[in-house]
Structures are given as structure tokens and as C-alpha cells.
Design a protein around this motif. Structure first.
Motif, PDB file in Angstrom:
ATOM      1  N   MET A 263       0.849  -1.195   0.000  1.00 56.94           N
ATOM      2  CA  MET A 263       0.000   0.000   0.000  1.00 56.94           C
ATOM      3  C   MET A 263       0.885   1.245   0.000  1.00 56.94           C
TER       4      MET A 263
ATOM      5  N   VAL B 209       1.433   3.720   1.723  1.00 51.62           N
ATOM      6  CA  VAL B 209       1.445   4.447   2.977  1.00 51.62           C
ATOM      7  C   VAL B 209       2.839   5.044   3.122  1.00 51.62           C
TER       8      VAL B 209
ATOM      9  N   GLN C 181      -1.990  11.790   4.246  1.00 48.72           N
ATOM     10  CA  GLN C 181      -1.963  11.014   5.482  1.00 48.72           C
ATOM     11  C   GLN C 181      -2.012  11.896   6.720  1.00 48.72           C
TER      12      GLN C 181
ATOM     13  N   GLN D 270      -7.701   4.634   1.683  1.00 45.69           N
ATOM     14  CA  GLN D 270      -6.641   3.942   0.963  1.00 45.69           C
ATOM     15  C   GLN D 270      -7.204   2.664   0.368  1.00 45.69           C
TER      16      GLN D 270
ATOM     17  N   GLN E 234      -2.212   1.069  -6.245  1.00 46.85           N
ATOM     18  CA  GLN E 234      -2.423   1.458  -4.854  1.00 46.85           C
ATOM     19  C   GLN E 234      -2.584   2.975  -4.758  1.00 46.85           C
ATOM     20  N   CYS E 235      -3.476   3.414  -3.863  1.00 43.28           N
ATOM     21  CA  CYS E 235      -3.689   4.862  -3.745  1.00 43.28           C
ATOM     22  C   CYS E 235      -4.115   5.242  -2.333  1.00 43.28           C
ATOM     23  N   VAL E 236      -3.803   6.476  -1.990  1.00 49.07           N
ATOM     24  CA  VAL E 236      -4.364   7.127  -0.814  1.00 49.07           C
ATOM     25  C   VAL E 236      -5.008   8.415  -1.305  1.00 49.07           C
TER      26      VAL E 236
END
Length: 302
Positions: free
Chosen positions: A1, A3, A171, A228, A264-266
Motif C-alpha cells: 500500500m 502508505v 496522510q 486507501q 495502490q492509492c491514498v
């Protein structure tokens, strides 16, 4: 991920999508005080805070970081906002002794992040936030914006990628609205009250009645959340999100800001405040995508 872990030592992130608006003149503080959500009069030289600029109905033209650079006030914001926001900010300036301009050509903006950043800053810049003719804007623990004149000497730090900085900001729960969302949200929907961007005691400013009503009458039912998960295609700002209700899906909101690495993304999105922590979401046009809520790094109040 994707992060993003804060670097083990300070890094410098050149930012290409930031604009800088400058206010000069003897009435710059008084004028801006009547236009934005934050308390401009409380900022001493070198001080900074988050803020918002609203229309008369309390909907945001822009979220920004404001710094008192001494001889001028500087607003740092997403460059896509300026075309519509700057004329609105200047609308009543003809009656005040202040000059307002897009000063992006005179400044360069960087992100600073990493373990030990506060120690590094105290060693390099001393006790104040004015440095090299520019200003340091703390935005979160061990995260800051650095606004420098174009000809300034850059700090001797390793450089990081702009995408990494965007991920760190997401974040940290920091809003970054762009032109697609101008006029959509009141300040509390971007959690500006949680990061010191709204003063409820400063008196009148553009849109103040709506902002006060949201706080004292519980009129606001939305907030900005961090999500996420996985995507099956490129994710863009303003892309529709859906939430799962049993076997069905219902529109929930749109992408406010996003950082993506492959699948993958946030991202951040403005959603209903009463969402359960276990809510499953997806991108509307990517049926196989899945997103989950991350906890916010601060407490939410209206």
C-alpha cells in the motif's frame, strides 16, 4: 500500500503546483481579516496558519496556508484555484490601501519533511520562521512548507518526489482542494477547524454566517476523510466514489486529492460524517476497486 513513512532525516520536496498570492500595503492585515476564515491579526511576523476564503454563502473559493512574511502577507495554495479565487479576493481591495497580486513568479515553494526537521530548522533558521528572505510554514509535526525568493540559496538537503509529499499531506489529513471543487464545500467540510484554519471569535468575514451556523447549530453533516485501497485505472480529482450498502452501491462523494502508485492509492474525500469505520467504498467507474477509511490524525468538531 502507498502508505508514506516520514523520512528518517529531513528532505526537500520541490512543488510545482503551488501558487503564491501576495498582499502588500498598510491595510493588508485589516483587509484580509475581513475576507478569510482565520485570524490574520493574530499572526506576528514569521507566524503562519491554515485558512479558507469563502463566497458570501460560505462556500470555499480556496483553502490555503497564510504566512506573515513581514512586509507582506503570503497565501500558498493550489495553483488551479487562482483564476477564480484571486479576482474574488481583490474585489473590494479598491477601497483599501493594499495591493493583491499573483506573486508566484517571484517565489518558489517546497515541502520539508523528515525526522528531526524541527531540530534542523532551529539550527538553520534560529527561533523564527523567517529564513533566506522567505518563510517557513509549519503544517504538521515534522512537516513544513518553505517559501523562498526565486534567487535564494536552497537548503542543502536530499530532494524527494512531489508525489511523496502529496501522500504525506493526505496522510496528515491536510486539505488540498483544486478548481474542480470551488464552490462545493464549506470550510468545516475540509476539516479546517481541526487544523487551526477557522477563528470563531474574530468577527465578520465573507461567508462567516454560514460557518458559524455550521458550528453552533450543527448544520454541517460532512467532513473530509482519508481513504486507501486499490484502483484498476488512473484516479483523478473529482472522480465519483460509491459506498457499499449490502449488495448495492450508492454515491458517496468525489476525490478531493489523491496520490497513486500503480494500483495502490491514498486519497481524501468529503463524505457523510456518520460513516462507520468499516465502510467499504470504490471508484464508481472502477467496479473492482476497493477503498477503506483510515483514521484521521486529529479530533473533529464543528
Amino acid at each position: 500500500m502507498p502508505v508514506f513513512t516520514i523520512p528518517s532525516s529531513p528532505k526537500l520536496y520541490p512543488l510545482t503546483d503551488r501558487a503564491v498570492i501576495s498582499l502588500t500595503g498598510e491595510e493588508r492585515v485589516k483587509y484580509l481579516q475581513g475576507q478569510v476564515t482565520c485570524d490574520v491579526t493574530s499572526l506576528a511576523e514569521g507566524d503562519a496558519c491554515a485558512g479558507g476564503h469563502c463566497d458570501s454563502k460560505g462556500k470555499l473559493w480556496a483553502s490555503f496556508w497564510l504566512a506573515n512574511q513581514g512586509e507582506q502577507l503570503l497565501l500558498v495554495l493550489n495553483s488551479s484555484l487562482v483564476a477564480r479565487q484571486l479576482p474574488e479576493l481583490k474585489k473590494f481591495a479598491v477601497f483599501a490601501k493594499t495591493d493583491i497580486e499573483d506573486a508566484s513568479a517571484q517565489w518558489q515553494v517546497f515541502g520539508l519533511a523528515g525526522e528531526g526537521l524541527s531540530h534542523w530548522l532551529s539550527h538553520e533558521a534560529g527561533d523564527g520562521n523567517l529564513w533566506q528572505g522567505g518563510v517557513i510554514i509549519p503544517v504538521a509535526a515534522e512537516h513544513a512548507l518553505l517559501v523562498l525568493p526565486k534567487d535564494a540559496t536552497l537548503p542543502d538537503l536530499p530532494t524527494g518526489e512531489e508525489q511523496e509529499w502529496q501522500g504525506l499531506m493526505i496522510q496528515a489529513g491536510l486539505p488540498d482542494m483544486s478548481a474542480e471543487h470551488q464552490g462545493d464545500y464549506i470550510p468545516q467540510m475540509l476539516n479546517l477547524q481541526a487544523i487551526g484554519g477557522i477563528s470563531f471569535t474574530k468577527g465578520c468575514y465573507m461567508g462567516q454566517e454560514t460557518v458559524a451556523r455550521a458550528k453552533y447549530r450543527g448544520a454541517n453533516k460532512k467532513a473530509m476523510f482519508i481513504l486507501q485501497g486499490t484502483a484498476t485505472a488512473q484516479v483523478t480529482v473529482n472522480q465519483d466514489l460509491e459506498l457499499q450498502l449490502g449488495e448495492n452501491w450508492r454515491r458517496a462523494g468525489t476525490v478531493l486529492s489523491v496520490c497513486q502508485q500503480h494500483d495502490q492509492c491514498v486519497l481524501t474525500s468529503v463524505l457523510n460524517k456518520d460513516l462507520d469505520a468499516g465502510t467499504v467504498l470504490r471508484f464508481k467507474d472502477q467496479p473492482d476497486s476497493r477503498l477503506q477509511l483510515l483514521p484521521l490524525p486529529y479530533q473533529l468538531e464543528d
